[in-house]
Design an enzyme around this catalytic site. Sequence first.
Site, short mmCIF file in Angstrom:
data_model
loop_
_atom_site.label_atom_id
_atom_site.label_comp_id
_atom_site.label_asym_id
_atom_site.label_seq_id
_atom_site.Cartn_x
_atom_site.Cartn_y
_atom_site.Cartn_z
N GLU A 141 0.85 -1.18 0.00
CA GLU A 141 0.00 0.00 0.00
C GLU A 141 0.89 1.24 0.00
OE1 GLU A 141 -2.54 0.35 3.44
OE2 GLU A 141 -2.99 2.44 2.96
N ASP A 240 -19.85 2.89 0.61
CA ASP A 240 -19.72 3.00 2.07
C ASP A 240 -20.53 1.88 2.71
OD1 ASP A 240 -18.27 5.27 1.80
OD2 ASP A 240 -19.86 6.66 2.41
N CYS A 386 -1.82 0.21 29.79
CA CYS A 386 -0.55 0.92 29.86
C CYS A 386 -0.63 2.11 30.82
CB CYS A 386 -0.08 1.32 28.47
SG CYS A 386 1.71 1.52 28.42
N HIS A 514 -0.06 -3.70 25.92
CA HIS A 514 -1.21 -3.31 25.10
C HIS A 514 -1.86 -4.54 24.47
CE1 HIS A 514 -0.51 1.09 25.00
NE2 HIS A 514 0.76 0.76 25.15
N GLU A 516 -4.60 -4.83 23.12
CA GLU A 516 -5.41 -4.49 21.93
C GLU A 516 -4.70 -4.82 20.61
OE1 GLU A 516 -4.19 -2.31 24.13
OE2 GLU A 516 -3.54 -0.43 23.20
N1 GLN Z 1 3.54 7.28 29.30
C1 GLN Z 1 3.62 5.98 29.89
C2 GLN Z 1 5.01 5.38 29.74
O1 GLN Z 1 5.77 5.79 28.90
C3 GLN Z 1 2.59 5.05 29.32
C4 GLN Z 1 2.78 4.74 27.87
C5 GLN Z 1 1.55 4.20 27.19
O2 GLN Z 1 0.45 4.35 27.68
N2 GLN Z 1 1.74 3.59 26.04
O3 GLN Z 1 5.36 4.48 30.45
#
Ligand code: GLN
Length: 537
Positions: A141, A240, A386, A514, A516
């Site tokens: 892409e 869409d 996080c 994370h 997600e």
């Molecule tokens: N600011 C925080 C850190 O650097 C959390 C980072 C985040 O949420 N990805 O540890």
Amino acid sequence: MPKYIFVGGGVMSGIGKGVATASIGRILKSKGFRVTAIKIDPYINVDAGTMNPVEHGEVFVTEDGVECDQDIGNYERFLDENIFTDNYMTTGRVYQSVINRERNLEYNGKCVEVVPDIPNEVISRIKKAGKKVKADFVLIEIGGTVGEYQNLLFLEAVRMLKLQYPKDILFVLVSYLPVPKLLGEMKTKPTQYAVRTLNSAGIQPDIILARASVPLDEPRKRKISNFCNVLLEDVISAPDIKSIYEVPINFEKENLGNRILRKFGLKSKPSDLKEWGSLVKTIKNTKKKVKIGIVGKYFETGKFTLMDSYISIIEAVKHATYSFGAKPEITWLSAEKYEKDAKTVKELKSFNGIIVPGGFGNRGIEGKIKAIEFCRKQKIPFLGLCLGMQLATIEFARHVCGIKNASSREFSKTCDPIIDVMPEQKVLLKEKKYGGTMRLGAYDCEIKSKTKSFEAYRKNMISERHRHRYELNNDYREILEKKGLTMSGINPQKDLVEIIELSNHPFFMATQFHPEFKSRPLRPHPLFKAFIKASLK
Ligand code: GLN
């Protein structure tokens, strides 16, 4: 040798090139081919890590720790494959390696030039990425829109590669056909201009995906075919739709997969989109809803709301909710509002579940802490990600352990840094080495038995992706645990806290990583599933 399919955009940005690329990938994979996808971003930044999410959207993180464009997330979700460093290119990255090689005398004293050396570097990266996974098809892409100065060198790479392998290259133009309200008619001219411009770069599109608010009708199809020099059956209507996950199904209605195969001189093959199709059915038919609030700060841009900054979280919530035959109703909640007017935090009562996502800097911090306190006390299902975990720990330290000055070194010079900077990060920050230096990518995490985390994962060792500089300060672990905060996930190599949870709450969990980034439409993430399950109750 793989077949290369380039995807470029015409008329304007934001018309879904990423989803189109990912969808083509899904279709080809469902036909039994090995597929990978590459994203080219024309900006000078070496990666997306240093960019403001409000400007650029989410920073996606790969297993091997590259901070990249959110489209890589789309590829991973649609292809259900991990994508690695080699599949992400920016102008900065390409120039950086050419310059480094020149400095190492690898060009043997030759004059290194923008053309052909930059396109050659692009081509060699594309080849390398395809070879690494033995791909049958490599999708590439090209970011930006045809006609802008920034992506010309990438188009030049396409032209040069096509010269080498005329039968193995396809160019798909994703273009936009406006239907101006006053005219009430779909206009093809902007697309015609886009194709002319592409022609002047030496490229003729093979397939045109016609994005519009409504499906393309026959006269318009003919017009595009005639004026843009593309066969009628290669003009594909792409109206869409409500859910991006419907795109592969819609493309297949137009027989796009087999059109692509035939263009490469390959035999048609049936696609297996059964499971994908039933997911789409759930999305379209379910009436069951769950109300999720996201307390963030990266979604206001002028008078518009930008969802891109949290796209992986939104998709992870969707995947988990669909798996329960329901649909999420997601609301953006401004952390700063709770700071200015503490009473307003009560609105969280009307949600089934609350997420406090990641973030940087101290804007909105106290508001997020208020929201977390409210969720903890009112027993509202809560998931912290996080920064969300760091703040949940600070909230607990302040209000349950009585450590009034509890804070993070990221935003205060507190005497009680419950969240502290990681030792190796101190040096980097001092030397202003900000780019690509956080704790990035996949790290192990050991899950304690008999916890909610274990209930969700059903195993003792997991691996998740990270992006942070700060961490829970181990000096405070004892007091936090004594007061009832369970540390249910620990990184065994460095003894870092990765997950916290509360046992006396319907669902209160927060992760330093994370989750997600690893959720897939047909394989929702276990923690998001557990969170949604609790929220549905
Ligand atoms: N600011 C925080 C850190 O650097 C959390 C980072 C985040 O949420 N990805 O540890």
